[in-house]
Write an enzyme that holds these catalytic residues in place. Structure first.
Site, PDB file in Angstrom:
ATOM      1  CE1 TYR A 125      -5.668  63.030 -12.854  1.00  0.00           C
ATOM      2  CE2 TYR A 125      -5.187  65.115 -13.903  1.00  0.00           C
ATOM      3  CZ  TYR A 125      -4.761  63.990 -13.251  1.00  0.00           C
ATOM      4  OH  TYR A 125      -3.431  63.810 -12.979  1.00  0.00           O
ATOM      5  CE  LYS A 173      -2.220  48.739  -7.603  1.00  0.00           C
ATOM      6  NZ  LYS A 173      -0.832  48.293  -7.415  1.00  0.00           N
ATOM      7  CG  ASP A 206       2.246  48.596  -8.889  1.00  0.00           C
ATOM      8  OD1 ASP A 206       1.558  48.207  -9.849  1.00  0.00           O
ATOM      9  OD2 ASP A 206       2.112  48.133  -7.741  1.00  0.00           O
ATOM     10  CG  ASP A 230      -0.897  64.290 -15.291  1.00  0.00           C
ATOM     11  OD1 ASP A 230       0.059  64.750 -15.952  1.00  0.00           O
ATOM     12  OD2 ASP A 230      -1.512  64.951 -14.432  1.00  0.00           O
TER      13      ASP A 230
HETATM   14 MG    MG Z   1       1.052  66.548 -16.467  1.00  0.00          MG
END
Ligand code: MG
Ligand code: NAI
Length: 338
Positions: A125, A173, A206, A230
């Site tokens: 982000y 990850k 995952d 998120d």
């Molecule tokens: Mg969101």
């Protein structure tokens, strides 16, 4: 003395749920002086030529606290997310999102009680994106720093310890994204040694997505990087009855912005049916942050009573009431018990 708070109603359902939350917050008797900013996002571009005018950021910096409704972000092109910009410009590194079902809300599981700590300023982000027209190749660069990792992980551990929560799971990850989330994991493992009272473990994202929809009760606090956080926060909202009830706080050293997990919900905007609970519960987190524990408890009690009775709830949580009817039922209780 009144608390001066920056208020950003946002767009879509934002103004509806913000007005509702403000009315309930004021019904507790706590005095607020709101510094209100309507022109952000699309409206900001129309009025000031920018989606996030400096005066909004300056106000939050001055007041150190804000209550914010959702702001629509154009998909694919157009201006950068106001929400992401605010978090980065004010360095609000910790996004805290407690997920717990209210009584009477139909959920796929019983007894889910999670708190997500999403790193809020880094990762994918950061906005480092390129498109090469000639090659027709797009790149997005994830930036993770050691300092940024340490502060969110420490924040999560400290919260777990002070709230007597027994476990913290770090989600990553690191098998594939070795440099970025690999560093995040390594920092978690190192910091864990300073918190012997909190059980620490880690999961690959995952697998974690599956674990959370199979047996979410096995998890407690979750700390993770920006994008994973998120996604997992909407997933966890789904586990406890949907986005209509789940609150959040963006916390940094300079300020804190309280806002729901949900977005501007254009599908129901302007219809008077939005559930203001998520923003109101964010307001309850704000009251605690401001040292107004009594008012926070009062609203929580009123909310739990309304939900347990189940007669005046909004559609998203199985009721038939509109926003206004629900808010009136809540305010009646807050006033009676004040
Ligand atoms: Mg969101
Ligand atoms: P959304 O969260 O707005 O809506 C998802 C679904 O949940 C919709 O069906 C909506 O009706 C429902 N919903 C959400 N909040 C609700 C509430 N309070 N009461 C009842 N139902 C509710 O997600 P979506 O549609 O992906 O995003 C819409 C816009 O919001 C986008 O422009 C997005 O960028 C923005 N957004 C802004 C956020 C913020 O300001 N912090 C956070 C998330 C999204």
């Amino acid at each position: 003395m009144a608390h001066t708070v920056s208020l950003i109603p946002g767009d879509g359902i934002g103004p509806e749920v913000t007005e509702a939350a403000v009315r309930v917050l004021e019904a507790t008797g706590v005095a607020f002086a709101w510094e209100r900013f309507d022109a952000v996002g699309h409206a900001g571009v129309a009025v000031h030529g920018t989606p996030l005018p400096d005066r909004v950021v300056d106000s939050i910096r001055r007041n150190r606290v804000a209550l914010k409704g959702p702001v629509t972000t154009p998909v694919g092109a157009g201006f950068r997310s106001v929400n992401v910009s605010l978090r980065q410009r004010l360095d609000l590194f910790a996004n805290v999102r407690p997920c717990k079902a209210l009584p009477g809300v139909a959920t796929p599981f019983e007894g889910v009680d999670l708190v997500i700590f999403r790193e809020n300023t880094e990762g994918l982000y950061r906005g480092i994106e390129y498109y090469d027209e000639r090659l027709e190749v797009a790149d997005s660069i994830a930036r993770v720093t050691r300092r940024g990792s340490q502060r969110i992980i420490r924040f999560a551990f400290e919260y777990a310890r002070s709230h007597r929560r027994p476990m913290l799971t770090l989600v990553h990850k690191a098998n594939i994204l070795k440099a970025t989330t690999g560093m995040f994991l390594k920092e978690g493992q190192r910091i864990a040694a300073d918190f012997p009272g909190v059980t620490f473990n880690d999961r690959i994202i995952d697998n974690m997505a599956m674990q959370l929809v199979m047996h979410p009760q096995r998890y407690d606090c979750i700390v993770t990087t920006n994008l994973f956080g998120d996604i997992l926060s909407d997933l966890c909202a789904g586990l406890v009855g949907g986005l209509g009830t789940v609150p959040g706080a963006n916390i940094g050293d300079a300020a804190a912005i309280f806002e729901a997990v949900h977005g501007s919900a254009p599908d129901i905007a302007g219809k008077g049916v939005a559930n203001p609970t998520a923003l109101l519960q964010s307001g309850v987190m704000m009251l605690r942050h401001l040292g107004e524990a009594r008012a926070a408890d009062l609203i929580t009690r009123a909310l739990y009573t309304c939900y347990a009775e189940g007669t005046t709830l909004t559609r998203d949580v199985g009721g038939t009431a509109g926003t206004e009817e629900f808010i009136r039922a809540l305010i009646r209780r807050v006033r009676a018990w004040r």
